[in-house]
Motif scaffolding. Structure first.
Motif, mmCIF file in Angstrom:
data_model
loop_
_atom_site.group_PDB
_atom_site.id
_atom_site.type_symbol
_atom_site.label_atom_id
_atom_site.label_comp_id
_atom_site.label_asym_id
_atom_site.label_seq_id
_atom_site.Cartn_x
_atom_site.Cartn_y
_atom_site.Cartn_z
ATOM 1 N N LYS A 26 36.676 43.508 48.093
ATOM 2 C CA LYS A 26 36.295 43.996 46.747
ATOM 3 C C LYS A 26 38.136 43.371 46.167
ATOM 4 O O LYS A 26 37.887 43.504 44.676
ATOM 5 N N LEU A 27 39.107 43.214 46.115
ATOM 6 C CA LEU A 27 40.839 43.395 45.491
ATOM 7 C C LEU A 27 39.904 41.594 44.775
ATOM 8 O O LEU A 27 39.682 40.952 45.808
ATOM 9 N N ALA A 28 40.287 41.541 43.293
ATOM 10 C CA ALA A 28 40.604 40.206 43.525
ATOM 11 C C ALA A 28 41.759 39.305 43.425
ATOM 12 O O ALA A 28 42.789 39.891 43.419
ATOM 13 N N PRO A 29 41.246 37.412 43.997
ATOM 14 C CA PRO A 29 42.702 37.150 44.492
ATOM 15 C C PRO A 29 44.081 37.517 42.943
ATOM 16 O O PRO A 29 45.073 36.957 43.782
ATOM 17 N N PHE A 30 43.346 36.536 42.188
ATOM 18 C CA PHE A 30 44.124 36.712 41.089
ATOM 19 C C PHE A 30 43.483 37.868 40.261
ATOM 20 O O PHE A 30 42.975 38.261 40.002
ATOM 21 N N SER A 31 45.062 37.835 39.290
ATOM 22 C CA SER A 31 44.497 39.146 37.870
ATOM 23 C C SER A 31 44.094 37.751 36.926
ATOM 24 O O SER A 31 43.662 36.708 36.938
#
Length: 90
Positions: A15-20
């Motif tokens: 669920k974490l985005a790979p890029f900010s």
């Protein structure tokens, strides 16, 4: 037979985005500027009369999209400050 993994990685359920968000907005801003510059250059060398009119409408939309991104970057303090001129004696 096992399917080979792609060199780009594997699909996960993370669920974490790979890029900010910051880098994504910066890239959109950068690519919008490149797109407008490239379209302007392309229309200046085009001998067809329909291409500049069509691309100018497209550039208007690209500019509007890039402007919205710039407003978001300013809102979150992610936009770099432009160079300031300082006069001697001030």
């Amino acid at each position: 037979m096992q399917v080979p993994a792609t060199p780009g990685g594997n699909v996960t359920d993370s669920k974490l985005a790979p890029f900010s968000d910051k880098i994504m907005l910066y890239c959109i801003s950068l690519f919008s500027g490149f797109s407008i510059g490239g379209s302007s250059l392309g229309t200046s060398f085009s001998l067809r009369t329909d291409i500049p009119a069509t691309l100018s409408l497209l550039m208007k939309d690209i500019y509007s999209y890039g402007h919205d991104v710039a407003k978001l970057m300013i809102k979150y303090g992610w936009m770099e400050e432009s160079p300031q001129t300082h006069h001697i004696g001030q």
